[in-house]
Write a protein that holds these residues in place. Structure first.
Motif: not given
Length: 212
Positions: A87-88, A126-128, A147-151
């Motif tokens: 997580r970021y 990673p996820a926001l 740039d991922t499948l989902s935030p």
């Protein structure tokens, strides 16, 4: 000009539970005098945009989204060194310097995870953090690109956790997923995100960064 979109190909990776992608010849030049390809795919295939109607009941549809919202200056944030499923938040987003008090309406986050698209590791992206998305919206963001499948997190069977979607789409913003080619882009870049003219919950896009 730099292409920021994944090519659409037969059998390509899709978000778990989304329609599979099938591409085949419908007409052949030698047989029919013209070549035509048959496409079967979901509205969230490859690099695509989510309209609010994707996760918000009664939310705005793609028919109500103007191209002006998807073209212009973007703040590009490079977040490196994240591990599987990390997580970021604001700390990581500000690793290269503090965020401006007012950000452009388009914010793009480069985690380096585009290189895993098409593999099982793409699901462990990673996820926001929702609070970071909320702060970006407060500062003026209306389009979030990742740039991922989902935030939000993604599991092999899909997920019901859409906290970032709730913040961004719930705030009448837009989300662009599965961007690629973000490495090396400057902190401010001119981008264009051009969706197919579909009227519902989302659409595949051709996304580009323009040369200055």
């Amino acid at each position: 000009m730099r292409d920021l979109s994944h090519p659409i190909a037969d059998g390509m990776q899709v978000y778990p539970g989304d329609p599979a992608v099938h591409i085949e010849s419908a007409l052949e030049f030698e047989r029919d005098g013209a070549a035509v390809t048959r496409l079967e795919l979901g509205s969230h295939t490859g690099t695509h945009v989510d309209a609010p109607a994707h996760t918000v009941a009664g939310g705005r549809t793609m028919q109500q989204v103007s191209l002006d919202e998807l073209v212009g200056e973007a703040l590009v944030l490079h977040v490196v060194g994240l591990g599987d499923g990390a997580r970021y938040g604001l700390v990581e987003l500000e690793a290269e310097g503090p965020l401006p008090e007012r950000v452009p309406q388009i914010v793009v986050i480069d985690t380096g995870w585009a290189k895993h698209f098409g593999t099982s590791r793409a699901l462990r992206h990673p996820a926001l953090e929702a609070e970071a998305a909320r702060e970006l919206m407060r500062r003026g963001m209306r389009v979030l690109g990742v740039d991922t499948l989902s935030p939000d997190p993604t599991a092999a069977e899909g997920t019901t956790e859409f906290s970032v979607h709730a913040v961004v789409l719930g705030g009448d913003g837009l989300i662009v997923e599965n961007l690629t080619g973000l490495d090396g882009l400057p902190a401010r870049a001119s981008v264009g995100i051009f969706p197919l003219r579909l009227g519902d919950d989302g659409a595949p896009v051709r996304a580009v960064a323009f040369d200055d």
